[in-house]
Design an enzyme around this catalytic site. Structure first.
Site, PDB file in Angstrom:
ATOM      1  N   ARG A  27      46.674  52.847  60.286  1.00 39.09           N
ATOM      2  CA  ARG A  27      45.280  52.526  61.189  1.00 39.09           C
ATOM      3  C   ARG A  27      44.915  53.975  62.137  1.00 39.09           C
ATOM      4  O   ARG A  27      45.565  53.936  63.163  1.00 39.09           O
ATOM      5  CB  ARG A  27      45.757  51.347  61.436  1.00 39.09           C
ATOM      6  CG  ARG A  27      46.177  49.943  60.332  1.00 39.09           C
ATOM      7  CD  ARG A  27      46.254  48.505  61.372  1.00 39.09           C
ATOM      8  NE  ARG A  27      47.041  48.836  62.809  1.00 39.09           N
ATOM      9  CZ  ARG A  27      45.962  47.692  63.622  1.00 39.09           C
ATOM     10  NH1 ARG A  27      45.068  46.608  63.519  1.00 39.09           N
ATOM     11  NH2 ARG A  27      46.963  47.827  64.206  1.00 39.09           N
ATOM     12  N   TYR A  86      41.921  42.850  74.993  1.00 37.28           N
ATOM     13  CA  TYR A  86      42.955  43.957  75.291  1.00 37.28           C
ATOM     14  C   TYR A  86      42.578  44.943  74.071  1.00 37.28           C
ATOM     15  O   TYR A  86      43.154  46.157  74.108  1.00 37.28           O
ATOM     16  CB  TYR A  86      44.601  43.963  75.505  1.00 37.28           C
ATOM     17  CG  TYR A  86      44.848  43.052  74.153  1.00 37.28           C
ATOM     18  CD1 TYR A  86      45.841  43.571  73.230  1.00 37.28           C
ATOM     19  CD2 TYR A  86      45.342  41.793  74.567  1.00 37.28           C
ATOM     20  CE1 TYR A  86      46.190  42.944  72.073  1.00 37.28           C
ATOM     21  CE2 TYR A  86      46.285  40.159  73.479  1.00 37.28           C
ATOM     22  CZ  TYR A  86      46.596  41.215  72.488  1.00 37.28           C
ATOM     23  OH  TYR A  86      46.743  40.643  71.244  1.00 37.28           O
ATOM     24  N   LYS A  87      41.938  44.623  72.990  1.00 39.49           N
ATOM     25  CA  LYS A  87      41.708  46.313  72.132  1.00 39.49           C
ATOM     26  C   LYS A  87      40.520  46.384  72.541  1.00 39.49           C
ATOM     27  O   LYS A  87      40.293  46.892  73.199  1.00 39.49           O
ATOM     28  CB  LYS A  87      41.830  45.617  71.219  1.00 39.49           C
ATOM     29  CG  LYS A  87      42.924  44.419  70.312  1.00 39.49           C
ATOM     30  CD  LYS A  87      43.302  43.699  68.979  1.00 39.49           C
ATOM     31  CE  LYS A  87      44.386  43.034  68.888  1.00 39.49           C
ATOM     32  NZ  LYS A  87      44.922  42.224  67.933  1.00 39.49           N
ATOM     33  N   PHE A 147      46.735  37.744  60.784  1.00 37.94           N
ATOM     34  CA  PHE A 147      47.650  37.754  61.199  1.00 37.94           C
ATOM     35  C   PHE A 147      48.369  36.831  61.070  1.00 37.94           C
ATOM     36  O   PHE A 147      48.165  35.878  61.562  1.00 37.94           O
ATOM     37  CB  PHE A 147      46.456  38.379  62.689  1.00 37.94           C
ATOM     38  CG  PHE A 147      47.322  38.557  63.440  1.00 37.94           C
ATOM     39  CD1 PHE A 147      47.088  40.316  63.778  1.00 37.94           C
ATOM     40  CD2 PHE A 147      48.315  38.322  64.605  1.00 37.94           C
ATOM     41  CE1 PHE A 147      48.696  40.839  64.487  1.00 37.94           C
ATOM     42  CE2 PHE A 147      48.777  38.930  65.205  1.00 37.94           C
ATOM     43  CZ  PHE A 147      49.421  40.785  65.195  1.00 37.94           C
ATOM     44  N   ASP A 174      38.676  34.294  64.362  1.00 36.87           N
ATOM     45  CA  ASP A 174      38.938  34.954  65.905  1.00 36.87           C
ATOM     46  C   ASP A 174      38.103  36.570  65.599  1.00 36.87           C
ATOM     47  O   ASP A 174      38.315  37.160  64.204  1.00 36.87           O
ATOM     48  CB  ASP A 174      40.084  35.140  64.529  1.00 36.87           C
ATOM     49  CG  ASP A 174      41.121  35.889  65.870  1.00 36.87           C
ATOM     50  OD1 ASP A 174      41.169  36.940  66.293  1.00 36.87           O
ATOM     51  OD2 ASP A 174      42.677  35.548  65.547  1.00 36.87           O
TER      52      ASP A 174
HETATM   53  C1  LIG Z   1      45.530  41.006  68.299  1.00 40.10           C
HETATM   54  C2  LIG Z   1      46.301  40.101  66.678  1.00 40.10           C
HETATM   55  C3  LIG Z   1      46.196  38.936  67.859  1.00 40.10           C
HETATM   56  C4  LIG Z   1      46.613  38.809  69.223  1.00 40.10           C
HETATM   57  O1  LIG Z   1      47.683  37.074  69.504  1.00 40.10           O
HETATM   58  P1  LIG Z   1      48.069  37.219  70.835  1.00 40.10           P
HETATM   59  O2  LIG Z   1      48.798  36.234  71.363  1.00 40.10           O
HETATM   60  O3  LIG Z   1      47.897  38.243  71.895  1.00 40.10           O
HETATM   61  O4  LIG Z   1      49.324  38.075  71.050  1.00 40.10           O
HETATM   62  C5  LIG Z   1      46.274  37.249  67.001  1.00 40.10           C
HETATM   63  N1  LIG Z   1      45.067  37.320  66.242  1.00 40.10           N
HETATM   64  C6  LIG Z   1      44.669  38.436  65.193  1.00 40.10           C
HETATM   65  C7  LIG Z   1      43.747  38.191  63.821  1.00 40.10           C
HETATM   66  C8  LIG Z   1      44.488  39.724  66.194  1.00 40.10           C
HETATM   67  O5  LIG Z   1      44.273  40.731  65.449  1.00 40.10           O
END
Ligand SMILES: *Cc1c(COP(=O)(O)O)cnc(C)c1O
Length: 404
Positions: A380, A231-232, A134, A206
């Site tokens: 997705r 939040y997911k 990400f 992660d």
């Molecule tokens: C959703 C997600 C994030 C989000 O990071 P935020 O700091 O909460 O915006 C980071 N890494 C991964 C792999 C994600 O899926």
């Protein structure tokens, strides 16, 4: 004609599977808009039914009446939320209490954790991270690398073992996602953790697309560090705080760079120099975001009594059935299934490729099937086994068939 028969038979199979769903009682723990098939809980989880009342109580009683007394008094005890909630999240990660804190954003926790991990291997100059990670994880790995003078090498997860064989003795930290955010592919966390350890490196996983969706065993797998959002799949709400896990064995030596006052051994002594708290408390940073944390505390109750092996089995049933529906209904319409078909290689989402993805996703949402797109050509669809059904899977595939 055959397509229609197949669609009908899928609808009836979905009804049978949903009737036998051991988690079907969990659906009423969420407030979903009537008529909407929500398959974007891998971006923003649906609203748990307990949250609105908890928010009302938090604002009117705990804040409005309790005022500053709620930090330490009454049943609110806001000060302890990062650790208290950390243990609730930790229970879903296979982490014994006292190793997880909640607070700040995933991005902040990635920075803090990557740095703390790299500082535990001061004589090694290489950080291996996922080539498909990400963006925020990739950017922060580069930033930590620059700050600490580490070479940051991006390696496809499938080639991590080779990279460790070649350069393991130089590797300080291995930072990968448990599940690829774009493709939904799940990586072998225990196996890759063991490979990193065999080379003497530490791991930072992660778990954004894994927490609340997979059966995780952080303690049993000997994971060093992990971060993730709430939040997911944990449905903590927009901007809900992240979590950070650090194995107990590292607590005495780890040094997080964000030495905020609430992580101090004795925060209210207001000393002039930092001394980190003895345990996971040193991963705390500043004042907790209490309202978001109270929303998460209520949200996480949706997992009460849920066995994670059952949750995982249901999640695989949903994604597997959706793949079957796509095979049956979308053939010859320009779709390709990107997510691996082998169950053990899937997270809890199915990613499709189609040249018109950018138009198809909003068109399906207009018809009540909400997913999301990743440019240029990915669709997705995330399945949360607490509230999604096999009927959702048929409806999503049927809708995509109608649009192509
Ligand atoms: C959703 C997600 C994030 C989000 O990071 P935020 O700091 O909460 O915006 C980071 N890494 C991964 C792999 C994600 O899926």
């Amino acid at each position: 004609m055959t397509t229609a028969v197949t669609a009908d038979s899928l609808v009836s199979r979905a009804a049978d599977l949903d009737a036998a769903d051991p988690l079907r009682h969990c659906r009423e723990r969420f407030l979903l808009p009537e008529g909407t098939t929500y398959l974007d809980g891998n971006s923003l989880g649906a609203l748990p039914a307990a949250v609105p009342d908890a928010m009302r109580d938090a604002v009117h009683r705990q804040w409005g009446t309790g005022l500053i007394g709620s930090w330490f008094g009454g049943d609110a005890e806001w000060w302890g939320l990062p650790e208290r909630l950390g243990d609730r999240v930790g229970a879903l990660l296979g982490a014994a209490p006292g190793q997880t804190v909640v607070g700040d954003s995933t991005s902040v926790q990635i920075f803090n954790t990557l740095t703390a991990a790299a500082r535990l291997r001061p004589n090694r100059r290489l950080l291996l991270t996922d080539a498909g990670h990400f963006p925020t994880d990739a950017y922060l790995a580069d930033s930590v690398g620059e700050m600490l003078g580490l070479e940051v090498r991006r390696v496809p997860a499938a080639q991590l073992r080779e990279a460790l064989e070649a350069d393991g003795d130089r590797t300080a930290v291995v930072a990968f996602p448990a599940v690829d955010f774009a493709t939904g592919e799940r990586w072998d966390m225990p196996g890759l953790t063991a490979a990193a350890h065999a080379a003497g490196a530490l791991v930072v996983w992660d778990l954004c697309h894994a927490a609340g969706a997979l059966e995780l065993q952080l303690d049993a797998w000997d994971v060093d560090f992990a971060v993730g959002c709430t939040y997911k799949y944990l449905s903590g709400g927009p901007g809900a705080p992240a979590f950070a896990y650090a194995a107990r064995a590292h607590h005495a030596m780890m040094r997080q760079p964000l030495t905020g006052w609430t992580g101090h051994a004795d925060p209210f002594a207001m000393r002039g120099t930092y001394e980190g708290a003895a345990g996971i408390g040193r991963a705390r940073i500043g004042t907790p975001t209490v309202l978001s944390m109270l929303a998460l505390e209520a949200a996480i109750g949706a997992f009460d009594g849920v066995d994670l092996a059952t949750l995982r089995a249901q999640s695989l049933s949903l994604t597997g059935f959706f793949i079957e529906c796509c095979d049956a209904l979308l053939g010859g319409r320009g779709f390709e299934i990107v997510t691996p078909r082998e169950p053990e290689r899937r997270g809890s989402q199915v990613t499709l490729r189609h040249p018109d993805a950018v138009k198809l996703v909003p068109a399906a949402a207009e018809r009540g099937v909400v997913g999301d797109k990743r440019e240029p050509d990915l669709l997705r669809y995330g399945f949360n086994a607490l509230y999604n059904t096999h009927a959702d899977a048929v409806r999503a595939a049927t809708t995509l068939a109608e649009l192509t």
